[in-house]
Design an enzyme around this catalytic site. Structure first.
Site, short mmCIF file in Angstrom:
data_model
loop_
_atom_site.label_atom_id
_atom_site.label_comp_id
_atom_site.label_asym_id
_atom_site.label_seq_id
_atom_site.Cartn_x
_atom_site.Cartn_y
_atom_site.Cartn_z
N GLU A 126 40.41 47.73 40.87
CA GLU A 126 39.43 48.81 40.72
C GLU A 126 38.06 48.30 40.28
O GLU A 126 37.02 48.83 40.68
CB GLU A 126 39.96 49.84 39.71
CG GLU A 126 39.13 51.09 39.58
CD GLU A 126 39.04 51.88 40.88
OE1 GLU A 126 40.05 52.43 41.31
OE2 GLU A 126 37.94 51.92 41.48
N VAL A 129 34.75 46.69 42.84
CA VAL A 129 33.67 47.41 43.54
C VAL A 129 33.19 48.57 42.67
O VAL A 129 33.99 49.37 42.19
CB VAL A 129 34.17 47.98 44.90
CG1 VAL A 129 33.02 48.64 45.63
CG2 VAL A 129 34.80 46.90 45.75
N GLY A 184 17.33 39.70 31.99
CA GLY A 184 18.79 39.54 32.10
C GLY A 184 19.43 40.47 33.12
O GLY A 184 20.65 40.57 33.19
N LYS A 202 31.89 43.56 48.79
CA LYS A 202 32.39 44.86 48.34
C LYS A 202 32.66 45.80 49.52
O LYS A 202 33.66 46.51 49.53
CB LYS A 202 31.40 45.48 47.36
CG LYS A 202 31.33 44.71 46.02
CD LYS A 202 30.14 45.17 45.19
CE LYS A 202 30.08 44.49 43.84
NZ LYS A 202 28.79 44.73 43.13
#
Ligand code: HSE
Length: 432
Positions: A126, A129, A184, A202
């Site tokens: 799970e 993606v 970041g 994905k």
């Protein structure tokens, strides 16, 4: 009796996962039945946000996947190796696997699921993606009654953040990327994100689940966002669009043996489209099914907490099955993955879409006429042609086409490149 898990990796997501499991109060009671038995890390002396007794931490990752007591291996290392080999080894040892590793599953899902099905173990993903967005289980279960026709997603937060910043600040790609790296939000090596590779991994996974067949990762057509400029974003805005990196899996409607379009590319999205307003690091996935219609999944696509939420829900699913049946020899077909055939992919040249193209050309009589003639020679019908600005001495002409086969559009462009007045074609983008 508590179910023992082994954690491979204690980075951002590993730490988030440990934090949930070590703090079960107020959450599902099943969490109290799960113990982290061993944690595999590369650098045992690194300061950590969660502390484990020294005997729990090891650098010997193989010792975790072969440990007799461990029932579920949670792989959060990222990257292809040693993650892939450790997953395969864990399965061979009869262990269930939970992973967030889209790169491994998109490339080696075949061998991994075949081995898992033979061994009678689950491999759940799970978190691979959409981070915290539930999308894998909905595709396997909640939407299972539907004939899925289309999955379109913004499934990379880094690129969505960059495009959103470019749109709001009117800034160019390189400047926004540098800022995103400083803050970041983007990796030091941004390749996987900005070149669309992460989104391609994905969508390969989502397509395989949604369309019920194997998808080969190399079949995903992929363009990233490096070539998007502030000028394109401004033109798109004037024409009523925003630019988004979309991952698209689309079946050929109504055909018995359908082929699948599978592509990742920056796209002009009409401002009124539901995906146009997904901004920043957020992800959203639009699934179209028959008879459901359209459903959109939206939420945080990355980050420690959201991704760990998905990881732990997978662990809980397995624990719940183990507790209710005592064993998991007969795999629940709605949770496991059994694909018999490979999806047939439409080559990109045969895909029909609308296009946006920006031309820099001499400001002389007849240029727009020549462009129109070349497009017409290849049955490319134009929806709009605008000349708004100049770049230095050159006129900037922007064209949006009606739906056209990609090979026709490319053939027209090849002819246009030979025109005397056309100096440069800085951008070619698809339009949703
Ligand atoms: N690098 C990914 C993104 C997050 O930017 O969305 C992990 O999948």
């Amino acid at each position: 009796m508590a179910v023992k898990i082994g954690l491979l990796g204690l980075g951002t997501v590993g730490t988030g996962t440990a934090q949930i499991l070590l703090d079960p109060s107020g959450r599902n009671p099943l969490l109290k039945e799960i113990t982290i038995d061993r944690v595999g890390v590369r650098s045992p002396d690194k300061p950590r946000l969660v502390q484990f007794p020294p005997e729990v931490i090891t650098t010997d990752l193989e010792a975790i996947v072969t440990d007799q007591d461990i029932v579920i291996v949670v792989e959060l290392l990222g990257g292809l190796e040693p993650a892939r080999s450790l997953i395969v080894q864990a399965i061979a040892q009869g262990k269930h696997v939970v992973t967030a590793n889209k790169a491994v599953i998109a490339r080696y899902g075949d061998e991994i699921y075949e081995a898992a099905n033979q061994a009678g173990v689950y491999v759940l993903l799970e978190a691979a993606v959409g981070g915290g967005i539930p999308i894998i289980k909905p595709l396997k279960q909640s939407l299972g009654a539907n004939r899925i026709t289309e999955i379109i997603g913004i499934i990379n937060g880094t690129t969505n953040y960059i495009l959103t910043e470019m749109t709001t600040a009117g800034a160019d790609f390189d400047d926004v990327l540098a800022d995103a790296q400083r803050l970041g939000y983007a990796e030091a090596d941004p390749t996987a994100d900005v070149d669309g590779l992460d989104a391609a991994d994905k969508i390969a996974i989502l397509a395989s689940l949604g369309f019920g067949g194997r998808v080969h990762r190399e079949d995903v057509y992929c363009e990233g966002i490096r070539q998007i400029s502030a000028a394109d974003i401004a033109y798109a805005d004037k024409l009523g669009f925003v630019i988004k990196l979309l991952a698209i899996a689309k079946g050929s409607a109504g055909q018995e043996s359908q082929t699948l379009q599978l592509r990742v590319h920056p796209t002009l999205v009409p401002k009124e489209h539901p995906l146009a307003n997904i901004n920043g690091v957020y992800n959203a996935i639009l699934v179209q099914g028959d008879p459901l219609g359209q459903v959109m999944f939206y939420g945080p696509g990355a980050g420690a907490g959201p991704t760990a939420s998905a990881v732990v829900s997978d662990v809980m699913n397995i624990v719940a099955i183990l507790q209710s049946s005592g064993q998991a020899q007969n795999l629940d077909p709605l949770l496991s993955c059994v694909h018999q055939h490979s999806c047939q992919i439409t080559p990109i040249e045969a895909v029909e879409s609308r296009f946006y193209a920006r031309f820099l050309c001499g400001d002389s009589p007849g240029v727009i006429g020549h462009l129109g003639t070349s497009f017409g020679n290849y049955q490319v019908s134009l929806e709009s042609v605008v000349q708004i600005g100049f770049q230095e001495e050159l006129a900037e002409i922007v064209v949006v086409t009606h739906h056209v086969r990609e090979q026709n559009f490319r053939a027209a462009l090849a002819e246009i490149r030979t025109l005397e007045a056309i100096k440069n074609i800085p951008s070619i983008l698809r339009v949703l």
